[in-house]
Enzyme design. Structure first.
Site, PDB file in Angstrom:
ATOM      1  N   HIS A  89      99.524 -26.907   6.669  1.00 27.98           N
ATOM      2  CA  HIS A  89     100.368 -27.034   7.784  1.00 27.98           C
ATOM      3  C   HIS A  89     100.138 -28.284   8.618  1.00 27.98           C
ATOM      4  O   HIS A  89      98.582 -28.663   8.591  1.00 27.98           O
ATOM      5  CB  HIS A  89      99.868 -25.788   8.684  1.00 27.98           C
ATOM      6  CG  HIS A  89     100.424 -25.704  10.166  1.00 27.98           C
ATOM      7  ND1 HIS A  89     101.881 -25.482  10.216  1.00 27.98           N
ATOM      8  CD2 HIS A  89     100.160 -26.361  11.357  1.00 27.98           C
ATOM      9  CE1 HIS A  89     102.302 -25.433  11.480  1.00 27.98           C
ATOM     10  NE2 HIS A  89     101.014 -25.709  12.256  1.00 27.98           N
ATOM     11  N   MET A 100     109.436 -23.316   4.249  1.00 24.87           N
ATOM     12  CA  MET A 100     109.792 -23.004   5.692  1.00 24.87           C
ATOM     13  C   MET A 100     110.048 -21.675   5.830  1.00 24.87           C
ATOM     14  O   MET A 100     110.672 -21.372   7.019  1.00 24.87           O
ATOM     15  CB  MET A 100     110.973 -24.160   6.107  1.00 24.87           C
ATOM     16  CG  MET A 100     110.839 -25.470   6.113  1.00 24.87           C
ATOM     17  SD  MET A 100     109.151 -26.091   6.798  1.00 24.87           S
ATOM     18  CE  MET A 100     109.360 -25.829   8.493  1.00 24.87           C
TER      19      MET A 100
END
Length: 215
Positions: free
Chosen positions: A108, A91
């Site tokens: 993603h 992240m």
């Protein structure tokens, strides 16, 4: 020869676990040589250690600025001499110290270029799309902006909330990540502008050989 892969995680490491399982097959073409995280105490690091995979942690909050953190991440990664870095539920944005030194891919939970960023599933639902999905792409210095390798669509159901939709996306992305990393490892790749193609050209082989010789 098996490609050396460093996997980066921020949480439970479910995608990393799928890669570890796939790499048990000698024909897969890739070996996970290390797992790194940007925070301490993640379930994914525990899983990697139990599997006997070397791990490292560069806890983001321990650093005075992002550049120092990126430099330390680059040093950790380079120590394992990877052929490929895989951002699997990681992240943090990786800077040029990392993406400029090693080819790196990211998974993603949206069909890029739509809905980049950390809240892709929420943003897709809010926008009212009927189809979303998942994308695997090469990392560059932007946010989810690198050349796309593969995508898989996932329909949005009428009763979906963020959690239910994300769980269906995760199931699809896990399969795509394992398949794509294996193909990149076995077949190599070329990038022409924004177009990624599996397979090596004579020039890409020469470039890869030169990179290894000059590390």
């Amino acid at each position: 020869m098996s490609a050396r892969v460093v996997v980066l995680i921020s949480g439970t490491g479910s995608n990393m676990a799928a890669l570890l399982e796939a790499a048990e097959d000698p024909g897969y073409g890739a070996t996970v040589v290390a797992v790194g995280a940007d925070r301490r105490g993640t379930r994914g690091i525990e899983l990697a250690e139990k599997a006997g995979v070397p791990t490292f942690v560069a806890h983001f909050r321990d650093y005075g600025d992002r550049a120092r953190w990126n430099a330390d991440m680059a040093d950790h990664i380079s120590g394992f001499e990877p052929d490929l870095v895989v951002s699997a539920g990681f992240m943090r944005i990786l800077g040029p110290a990392v993406v400029g030194s090693h080819p790196a891919v990211n998974i993603h939970p949206a069909l890029l270029p739509s809905f980049p960023g950390a809240h892709a599933v929420r943003d897709a639902l809010a926008h009212g799309v009927r189809v979303t999905g998942t994308t695997i792409h090469f990392l560059d210095e932007g946010v989810d902006s690198g050349p796309i390798i593969d995508q898989v669509a996932v329909p949005v159901e009428d009763d979906d909330d963020e959690s239910s939709l994300h769980e269906r996306i995760k199931t699809v992305e896990r399969r795509m990540l394992v398949d794509t990393v294996g193909r990149l490892a076995r077949e190599g790749w070329t990038i022409d502008g924004r177009h990624v193609r599996f397979g090596r050209t004579e020039q890409s082989v020469a470039d890869a050989t030169d990179t290894k010789e000059n590390r």
